[in-house]
Write a protein that holds these residues in place. Structure first.
Motif, PDB file in Angstrom:
ATOM      1  N   PHE A 164       0.833  -1.205   0.000  1.00  0.00           N
ATOM      2  CA  PHE A 164       0.000   0.000   0.000  1.00  0.00           C
ATOM      3  C   PHE A 164       0.865   1.251   0.000  1.00  0.00           C
ATOM      4  O   PHE A 164       0.646   2.173  -0.784  1.00  0.00           O
ATOM      5  N   VAL A 213      -6.239   3.864  -3.533  1.00  0.00           N
ATOM      6  CA  VAL A 213      -5.352   4.379  -2.502  1.00  0.00           C
ATOM      7  C   VAL A 213      -5.829   5.730  -1.979  1.00  0.00           C
ATOM      8  O   VAL A 213      -5.716   6.019  -0.788  1.00  0.00           O
ATOM      9  N   LEU A 272      -8.587   1.122   4.508  1.00  0.00           N
ATOM     10  CA  LEU A 272      -7.865  -0.036   3.997  1.00  0.00           C
ATOM     11  C   LEU A 272      -7.152  -0.784   5.117  1.00  0.00           C
ATOM     12  O   LEU A 272      -7.087  -2.012   5.106  1.00  0.00           O
TER      13      LEU A 272
END
Length: 80
Positions: A34, A54, A61
């Motif tokens: 990530f 993102v 997340l």
């Protein structure tokens, strides 16, 4: 009966050492990916599809990754 209930509850929600190690490794890898996507890929090209994911935020997340790695996946592995 009560002992069986407590034992099944413990197996359902608490992870063994091996399960915890696998969950931590998986969570760490997802977290690194990530951050890599956010700080490297999306800095050069904001039009990529992954950048939209993102941009939604770190905390949602992080919560999803934690739930999957520490709750869902160990339960599935136990059933297999």
């Amino acid at each position: 009966m009560f002992v069986v209930l407590i034992d099944s509850f413990r197996r359902l929600f608490f992870l063994s050492r091996a399960e915890l190690r696998i969950a931590l490794q998986s969570f760490t890898i997802k977290l690194i990916l990530f951050l890599l996507i956010e700080f490297v890929v999306c800095q050069f090209d904001r039009s990529r599809t992954v950048c939209r994911l993102v941009e939604r935020g770190f905390v949602p997340l992080l919560v999803v990754f934690a739930l999957m790695d520490f709750v869902v996946i160990p339960r599935v592995r136990r059933r297999l």
